[in-house]
Scaffold this motif. Structure first.
Motif, PDB file in Angstrom:
ATOM      1  N   MET A 112      12.336  -9.141   8.144  1.00  0.00           N
ATOM      2  CA  MET A 112      11.145  -9.202   7.296  1.00  0.00           C
ATOM      3  C   MET A 112       9.878  -9.039   8.131  1.00  0.00           C
ATOM      4  SD  MET A 112      12.375 -12.295   4.767  1.00  0.00           S
ATOM      5  CE  MET A 112      10.829 -12.436   3.882  1.00  0.00           C
ATOM      6  N   GLN A 113       9.860  -9.649   9.315  1.00  0.00           N
ATOM      7  CA  GLN A 113       8.694  -9.526  10.183  1.00  0.00           C
ATOM      8  C   GLN A 113       8.484  -8.091  10.623  1.00  0.00           C
ATOM      9  OE1 GLN A 113       6.389 -11.981  10.798  1.00  0.00           O
ATOM     10  NE2 GLN A 113       7.624 -13.003   9.219  1.00  0.00           N
ATOM     11  N   SER A 114       9.579  -7.374  10.908  1.00  0.00           N
ATOM     12  CA  SER A 114       9.467  -5.965  11.300  1.00  0.00           C
ATOM     13  C   SER A 114       8.837  -5.139  10.191  1.00  0.00           C
ATOM     14  CB  SER A 114      10.852  -5.399  11.632  1.00  0.00           C
ATOM     15  OG  SER A 114      11.393  -6.017  12.771  1.00  0.00           O
ATOM     16  N   LEU A 115       9.225  -5.423   8.949  1.00  0.00           N
ATOM     17  CA  LEU A 115       8.665  -4.682   7.825  1.00  0.00           C
ATOM     18  C   LEU A 115       7.199  -5.051   7.588  1.00  0.00           C
ATOM     19  CD1 LEU A 115      11.682  -4.878   5.376  1.00  0.00           C
ATOM     20  CD2 LEU A 115      10.911  -2.869   6.645  1.00  0.00           C
ATOM     21  N   LYS A 116       6.860  -6.314   7.726  1.00  0.00           N
ATOM     22  CA  LYS A 116       5.482  -6.743   7.489  1.00  0.00           C
ATOM     23  C   LYS A 116       4.527  -6.170   8.525  1.00  0.00           C
ATOM     24  CE  LYS A 116       6.605 -11.054   5.064  1.00  0.00           C
ATOM     25  NZ  LYS A 116       6.605 -12.537   5.128  1.00  0.00           N
ATOM     26  N   ARG A 117       5.016  -5.944   9.745  1.00  0.00           N
ATOM     27  CA  ARG A 117       4.161  -5.356  10.781  1.00  0.00           C
ATOM     28  C   ARG A 117       3.914  -3.875  10.535  1.00  0.00           C
ATOM     29  NH1 ARG A 117       7.209  -8.879  14.312  1.00  0.00           N
ATOM     30  NH2 ARG A 117       8.711  -7.193  14.673  1.00  0.00           N
ATOM     31  N   GLY A 118       4.718  -3.285   9.667  1.00  0.00           N
ATOM     32  CA  GLY A 118       4.590  -1.855   9.393  1.00  0.00           C
ATOM     33  C   GLY A 118       5.647  -1.072  10.137  1.00  0.00           C
ATOM     34  N   THR A 119       6.205  -0.084   9.484  1.00  0.00           N
ATOM     35  CA  THR A 119       7.288   0.679  10.109  1.00  0.00           C
ATOM     36  C   THR A 119       7.199   2.143   9.703  1.00  0.00           C
ATOM     37  OG1 THR A 119       9.692   0.825  10.377  1.00  0.00           O
ATOM     38  CG2 THR A 119       8.902   0.176   8.212  1.00  0.00           C
ATOM     39  N   ASP A 120       7.555   2.999  10.639  1.00  0.00           N
ATOM     40  CA  ASP A 120       7.611   4.440  10.374  1.00  0.00           C
ATOM     41  C   ASP A 120       9.007   4.878   9.957  1.00  0.00           C
ATOM     42  OD1 ASP A 120       4.866   5.114  11.319  1.00  0.00           O
ATOM     43  OD2 ASP A 120       5.659   4.350  13.212  1.00  0.00           O
ATOM     44  N   VAL A 121      10.025   4.210  10.514  1.00  0.00           N
ATOM     45  CA  VAL A 121      11.420   4.606  10.294  1.00  0.00           C
ATOM     46  C   VAL A 121      12.231   3.363   9.950  1.00  0.00           C
ATOM     47  CG1 VAL A 121      13.466   5.702  11.289  1.00  0.00           C
ATOM     48  CG2 VAL A 121      11.183   6.467  11.978  1.00  0.00           C
ATOM     49  N   VAL A 122      12.953   3.410   8.850  1.00  0.00           N
ATOM     50  CA  VAL A 122      13.884   2.345   8.483  1.00  0.00           C
ATOM     51  C   VAL A 122      15.304   2.848   8.731  1.00  0.00           C
ATOM     52  CG1 VAL A 122      14.896   1.059   6.569  1.00  0.00           C
ATOM     53  CG2 VAL A 122      12.406   1.162   6.831  1.00  0.00           C
ATOM     54  N   ILE A 123      16.071   2.037   9.441  1.00  0.00           N
ATOM     55  CA  ILE A 123      17.478   2.340   9.722  1.00  0.00           C
ATOM     56  C   ILE A 123      18.278   1.154   9.219  1.00  0.00           C
ATOM     57  CG2 ILE A 123      19.191   2.861  11.496  1.00  0.00           C
ATOM     58  CD1 ILE A 123      16.759   3.714  13.297  1.00  0.00           C
ATOM     59  N   GLY A 124      19.253   1.386   8.339  1.00  0.00           N
ATOM     60  CA  GLY A 124      19.965   0.222   7.827  1.00  0.00           C
ATOM     61  C   GLY A 124      21.142   0.561   6.939  1.00  0.00           C
ATOM     62  N   THR A 125      21.750  -0.494   6.447  1.00  0.00           N
ATOM     63  CA  THR A 125      22.886  -0.386   5.546  1.00  0.00           C
ATOM     64  C   THR A 125      22.396  -0.519   4.103  1.00  0.00           C
ATOM     65  OG1 THR A 125      23.281  -2.756   5.833  1.00  0.00           O
ATOM     66  CG2 THR A 125      24.542  -1.256   7.232  1.00  0.00           C
ATOM     67  N   PRO A 126      23.129   0.030   3.138  1.00  0.00           N
ATOM     68  CA  PRO A 126      22.614   0.099   1.761  1.00  0.00           C
ATOM     69  C   PRO A 126      22.241  -1.245   1.155  1.00  0.00           C
ATOM     70  CG  PRO A 126      24.519   1.534   2.014  1.00  0.00           C
ATOM     71  CD  PRO A 126      24.417   0.735   3.269  1.00  0.00           C
ATOM     72  N   GLY A 127      23.128  -2.238   1.307  1.00  0.00           N
ATOM     73  CA  GLY A 127      22.875  -3.518   0.656  1.00  0.00           C
ATOM     74  C   GLY A 127      21.609  -4.185   1.124  1.00  0.00           C
ATOM     75  N   ARG A 128      21.399  -4.237   2.433  1.00  0.00           N
ATOM     76  CA  ARG A 128      20.211  -4.910   2.954  1.00  0.00           C
ATOM     77  C   ARG A 128      18.943  -4.113   2.656  1.00  0.00           C
ATOM     78  NH1 ARG A 128      19.116  -9.332   6.387  1.00  0.00           N
ATOM     79  NH2 ARG A 128      21.031 -10.113   5.405  1.00  0.00           N
ATOM     80  N   ILE A 129      19.023  -2.792   2.675  1.00  0.00           N
ATOM     81  CA  ILE A 129      17.861  -1.981   2.290  1.00  0.00           C
ATOM     82  C   ILE A 129      17.435  -2.326   0.868  1.00  0.00           C
ATOM     83  CG2 ILE A 129      17.086   0.368   1.762  1.00  0.00           C
ATOM     84  CD1 ILE A 129      18.860   1.313   4.110  1.00  0.00           C
ATOM     85  N   LEU A 130      18.408  -2.385  -0.055  1.00  0.00           N
ATOM     86  CA  LEU A 130      18.083  -2.712  -1.446  1.00  0.00           C
ATOM     87  C   LEU A 130      17.570  -4.144  -1.578  1.00  0.00           C
ATOM     88  CD1 LEU A 130      21.034  -0.928  -3.250  1.00  0.00           C
ATOM     89  CD2 LEU A 130      18.615  -0.289  -3.346  1.00  0.00           C
ATOM     90  N   ASP A 131      18.098  -5.066  -0.775  1.00  0.00           N
ATOM     91  CA  ASP A 131      17.582  -6.441  -0.788  1.00  0.00           C
ATOM     92  C   ASP A 131      16.095  -6.461  -0.450  1.00  0.00           C
ATOM     93  OD1 ASP A 131      19.994  -7.534  -1.458  1.00  0.00           O
ATOM     94  OD2 ASP A 131      20.495  -8.240   0.559  1.00  0.00           O
ATOM     95  N   MET A 132      15.720  -5.725   0.588  1.00  0.00           N
ATOM     96  CA  MET A 132      14.316  -5.723   1.016  1.00  0.00           C
ATOM     97  C   MET A 132      13.416  -5.040  -0.010  1.00  0.00           C
ATOM     98  SD  MET A 132      14.187  -7.490   3.691  1.00  0.00           S
ATOM     99  CE  MET A 132      14.849  -7.936   5.302  1.00  0.00           C
TER     100      MET A 132
END
Length: 410
Positions: A112-132
């Protein structure tokens, strides 16, 4: 084209590649990168270990500059381990772009902290991406570049709904589907979600570096045969079919004195990380795993793969044995068969599993010799079936206005 520069890679990215001692692109990179830099959708089908990850990451580093609202690139992977591996390669390119790594099995705080700081590229698995997304911590509305890594598994029944939801939250980004295999049913997804994609298919040339044979054994002797082979041959992956079966088999191998570790879905993420580190550093010489370890992981030292239990599909077998004979190295694979497995093996053959010759397991365990027994390949001919006629291409569904694509790299 023979060099990264000729493929359109800038001096800045060339320097990053040189620091990683990557000087010459391979075929999948030479064929994919120029089209991706032009903004085309691309379908990559090439063997595991052939450089697909670098092929779809380089265009991200070339296309995007830090400092703008994001994320502008999204990479979806079927497993936590593969997502972690992809991010490690991405970071090695020293792009200055911010990445967020999203996967389950761990707490939310750091992600969550990584997303709040701002991100250019998201790398992840489907379930957690949808959770966020549900927590309103990330939006996919600005995504211009989407990668479905190991696409055949991503779009299989277990992931199809999540992947469709993710795709539906984007606005027709440039899309890459990458996988070692591309079964026919994936074609429907390609038609639906990609626009006139370039298809890059790399077929291994020359003699195969992989030997694959059958071991026929009685069910009661199966564990002993496996143990004898593993005493002679280290750096092996042994595949089971279920989490419970893998856990039980690893306990049996530990009891017999093997330095084995297990990898299966019920493990906490820190435990999985320790297992992978132990096996990569060769403190453990046997990895007992479910199919999760067959998907794109960087385990180039593996010399032997054993299908202790048959997989459910021929595609899964392809990914399992693809964990050896990587990067120009030779490798061997053994598939165990008992009297109870013949019907299941016949089904796998009908699905496209290869005809295999019987290997002398005793000689392989005793002196290390790979000897085929004096019999014909264990062939059960695939049943002839009709390929259903395909209708014309369906109209591409609207997912919002597609941003203008660059005609050349900025």
């Amino acid at each position: 084209m023979q060099t990264f520069a000729e493929a359109g890679v800038s001096a800045r990215v060339l320097a990053a590649l040189t620091r990683q001692q990557i000087d010459t692109p391979n075929r999948v990179q030479l064929e994919s990168i120029p089209a991706l830099l032009e903004g085309r959708d691309v379908v990559i089908q090439s063997p595991t270990g052939s450089g697909k990850t670098l092929a779809f990451l380089v265009p991200i580093v070339e296309r995007f500059q830090p400092g703008k609202p994001g994320p502008r690139a999204l990479i979806v992977a079927p497993t936590r381990e593969l997502a972690i591996q992809v991010e490690a390669v991405f970071k090695s390119l020293d792009s200055g772009l911010r990445s967020a790594l999203l996967y389950g099995g761990v707490g939310y705080h750091q992600q969550m902290q990584s997303l709040k700081r701002g991100t250019d590229v998201v790398i992840g698995t489907p379930g957690r991406i949808l959770d966020m997304i549900q927590k309103k911590l990330v939006s996919l509305s600005r995504v211009e570049y989407l990668v479905l890594d190991e696409a055949d598994q991503m779009l299989d029944a277990g992931f199809a709904l999540d992947v469709e939801r993710i795709l539906g939250l984007t606005y027709s980004p440039q899309t890459v589907l990458a996988s070692a295999t591309m079964p026919d049913w994936v074609s429907r997804m390609i038609e639906k979600h990609l626009q006139d994609p370039l298809r890059v298919k790399i077929v291994t040339e020359g003699p195969s570096l992989l030997e694959h044979g059958l071991v026929h054994t009685d069910a009661g002797l199966k564990l002993r045969v496996l143990s004898d082979i593993l005493r002679r041959h280290r750096d092996a992956i042994v595949f089971g079919r279920t989490k419970h079966g893998v856990r039980k088999l690893n306990k049996e191998l530990l009891r017999l004195g093997h330095k084995s570790v297990e990898l299966q879905g019920n493990m906490a993420q820190n435990a999985r990380d320790k297992v992978m580190e132990s096996f990569r550093n060769q403190r453990a010489d046997v990895l007992v795993a479910t199919n999760v370890a067959a998907r794109g992981l960087d385990l180039s030292h593996v010399g032997l793969v054993i299908n202790y239990e048959l997989p459910d599909t021929a595609e899964a077998m392809t990914h399992r044995i693809g964990r050896t004979a990587l990067n120009g190295n030779t490798g061997r694979a053994l598939t165990f068969i008992t009297a109870d497995d013949h019907e299941k093996w016949a089904k796998l053959r009908r699905q496209g599993a290869p005809a295999l010759r019987n290997v002398d397991a005793s000689a392989f365990a005793r002196v290390g010799d790979w000897q085929y027994l004096e019999d014909t390949a264990h062939t059960i001919a695939p049943a002839a079936g009709r390929t259903p006629a395909r209708s014309g291409r369906r109209p591409r569904p609207m997912r919002g206005r597609r941003p203008n694509r660059p005609s050349s790299r900025p």
